[in-house]
Design a protein around this motif. Structure first.
Motif, PDB file in Angstrom:
ATOM      1  N   VAL A  43      22.685  48.010  45.457  1.00 14.72           N
ATOM      2  CA  VAL A  43      22.792  47.738  44.023  1.00 14.72           C
ATOM      3  C   VAL A  43      23.795  48.751  43.485  1.00 14.72           C
ATOM      4  CG1 VAL A  43      21.610  47.696  41.791  1.00 14.72           C
ATOM      5  CG2 VAL A  43      20.375  47.004  43.875  1.00 14.72           C
ATOM      6  N   TYR A  44      24.814  48.264  42.783  1.00 19.67           N
ATOM      7  CA  TYR A  44      25.766  49.194  42.201  1.00 19.67           C
ATOM      8  C   TYR A  44      26.330  48.622  40.906  1.00 19.67           C
ATOM      9  CZ  TYR A  44      29.210  46.322  44.762  1.00 19.67           C
ATOM     10  OH  TYR A  44      29.955  45.292  45.268  1.00 19.67           O
ATOM     11  N   TRP A  45      26.817  49.530  40.075  1.00 22.72           N
ATOM     12  CA  TRP A  45      27.323  49.210  38.746  1.00 22.72           C
ATOM     13  C   TRP A  45      28.778  49.636  38.668  1.00 22.72           C
ATOM     14  CZ3 TRP A  45      23.729  47.046  35.359  1.00 22.72           C
ATOM     15  CH2 TRP A  45      22.394  47.144  35.750  1.00 22.72           C
ATOM     16  N   ILE A  46      29.626  48.798  38.087  1.00 20.32           N
ATOM     17  CA  ILE A  46      31.047  49.103  37.926  1.00 20.32           C
ATOM     18  C   ILE A  46      31.381  49.024  36.439  1.00 20.32           C
ATOM     19  CG2 ILE A  46      33.400  48.356  38.444  1.00 20.32           C
ATOM     20  CD1 ILE A  46      32.316  47.054  41.000  1.00 20.32           C
ATOM     21  N   PRO A  47      32.007  50.085  35.894  1.00 15.86           N
ATOM     22  CA  PRO A  47      32.446  49.987  34.494  1.00 15.86           C
ATOM     23  C   PRO A  47      33.610  48.998  34.390  1.00 15.86           C
ATOM     24  CG  PRO A  47      33.075  52.104  35.435  1.00 15.86           C
ATOM     25  CD  PRO A  47      32.293  51.382  36.486  1.00 15.86           C
ATOM     26  N   ILE A  48      33.546  48.132  33.384  1.00 18.89           N
ATOM     27  CA  ILE A  48      34.585  47.123  33.180  1.00 18.89           C
ATOM     28  C   ILE A  48      34.944  47.050  31.698  1.00 18.89           C
ATOM     29  CG2 ILE A  48      33.966  45.731  35.203  1.00 18.89           C
ATOM     30  CD1 ILE A  48      32.414  43.847  33.361  1.00 18.89           C
ATOM     31  N   VAL A  49      36.058  46.401  31.398  1.00  8.59           N
ATOM     32  CA  VAL A  49      36.443  46.115  30.018  1.00  8.59           C
ATOM     33  C   VAL A  49      36.328  44.608  29.850  1.00  8.59           C
ATOM     34  CG1 VAL A  49      38.263  46.218  28.294  1.00  8.59           C
ATOM     35  CG2 VAL A  49      37.967  48.105  29.918  1.00  8.59           C
ATOM     36  N   MET A  50      35.570  44.201  28.857  1.00  7.95           N
ATOM     37  CA  MET A  50      35.307  42.783  28.635  1.00  7.95           C
ATOM     38  C   MET A  50      36.160  42.271  27.474  1.00  7.95           C
ATOM     39  SD  MET A  50      31.278  42.726  29.627  1.00  7.95           S
ATOM     40  CE  MET A  50      31.175  40.975  29.471  1.00  7.95           C
ATOM     41  N   LYS A  51      35.919  41.028  27.069  1.00  9.52           N
ATOM     42  CA  LYS A  51      36.731  40.440  26.003  1.00  9.52           C
ATOM     43  C   LYS A  51      36.672  41.297  24.740  1.00  9.52           C
ATOM     44  CE  LYS A  51      33.063  37.330  24.612  1.00  9.52           C
ATOM     45  NZ  LYS A  51      32.523  36.020  24.731  1.00  9.52           N
ATOM     46  N   LYS A  52      37.736  41.238  23.989  1.00 10.75           N
ATOM     47  CA  LYS A  52      37.895  42.013  22.766  1.00 10.75           C
ATOM     48  C   LYS A  52      37.864  43.518  23.026  1.00 10.75           C
ATOM     49  CE  LYS A  52      35.937  38.307  20.030  1.00 10.75           C
ATOM     50  NZ  LYS A  52      34.894  37.872  19.126  1.00 10.75           N
ATOM     51  N   GLY A  53      38.137  43.917  24.286  1.00 10.34           N
ATOM     52  CA  GLY A  53      38.221  45.332  24.632  1.00 10.34           C
ATOM     53  C   GLY A  53      36.900  46.065  24.697  1.00 10.34           C
ATOM     54  N   ARG A  54      35.804  45.324  24.720  1.00  7.29           N
ATOM     55  CA  ARG A  54      34.487  45.969  24.734  1.00  7.29           C
ATOM     56  C   ARG A  54      34.199  46.567  26.109  1.00  7.29           C
ATOM     57  NH1 ARG A  54      32.540  41.135  21.743  1.00  7.29           N
ATOM     58  NH2 ARG A  54      31.937  40.337  23.773  1.00  7.29           N
ATOM     59  N   PRO A  55      33.661  47.807  26.140  1.00  2.36           N
ATOM     60  CA  PRO A  55      33.250  48.374  27.422  1.00  2.36           C
ATOM     61  C   PRO A  55      32.004  47.648  27.919  1.00  2.36           C
ATOM     62  CG  PRO A  55      32.634  49.847  25.645  1.00  2.36           C
ATOM     63  CD  PRO A  55      33.428  48.724  25.025  1.00  2.36           C
ATOM     64  N   GLY A  56      31.916  47.492  29.198  1.00  2.00           N
ATOM     65  CA  GLY A  56      30.755  46.830  29.784  1.00  2.00           C
ATOM     66  C   GLY A  56      30.498  47.336  31.181  1.00  2.00           C
TER      67      GLY A  56
END
Length: 155
Positions: A43-56
């Motif tokens: 199980v792992y988590w990756i920081p991403i940038v989603m639509k409208k520049g939102r961090p996710g």
């Protein structure tokens, strides 16, 4: 179940992913622990940038195909995702064995990985090293260095 002392390929694996931009990240350790208890291999988590520049965050769960429905239900119940994707993956796993290595503070387990019969890596067992560091008031990195040096001396 596979014998991890032998190099092998797991073909019946699934990688499940969910993108999350509206969930409190403090929930991540709880979700990870729950998925591991259910039988997830990773199980792992990756920081991403989603639509409208939102961090996710992107949640990734590696699991045997037989656990897919249980994992899907858990991800839908425990996260804020409205959808997820999953696809089959194949995992090549090295043969491995564990040996004990003496240190000034006691024995420590070291996991050794073999590719086509040849040792290609080794790693001190984190929990053993952490326990020693806490019990003896020694920096964890010093314990790791001592274990690695002891393993290299004995091999």
């Amino acid at each position: 179940m596979f014998d991890h002392r032998k190099e092998h390929t797991d073909e019946g694996m699934i990688l499940l992913q969910a993108n999350l931009d509206d969930m409190n990240p403090e929930l991540c350790p709880h979700i990870s622990d729950k998925l591991f208890r259910l039988g997830a291999n990773d199980v792992y988590w990756i920081p991403i940038v989603m639509k409208k520049g939102r961090p996710g965050l992107m949640l990734n769960v590696l699991v045997d195909r037989s656990l897919l429905d249980t994992v899907k239900e858990t991800v839908f119940r425990e996260t804020t995702t409205l959808g997820l994707r999953y696809f089959p993956v194949t995992c090549h796993r090295l043969a491995r064995k564990v040996v004990q290595v003496p240190t000034p503070w006691g024995q420590v387990s070291v996991k050794i990985g073999y590719y086509q019969g040849e040792e290609v890596q080794f790693a001190p067992e984190f929990q053993d090293c952490e326990r020693i560091a806490l019990e003896h008031g020694v920096p964890l990195k010093q314990v790791y260095d001592a274990v690695r040096a002891a393993y290299l001396r004995q091999s």
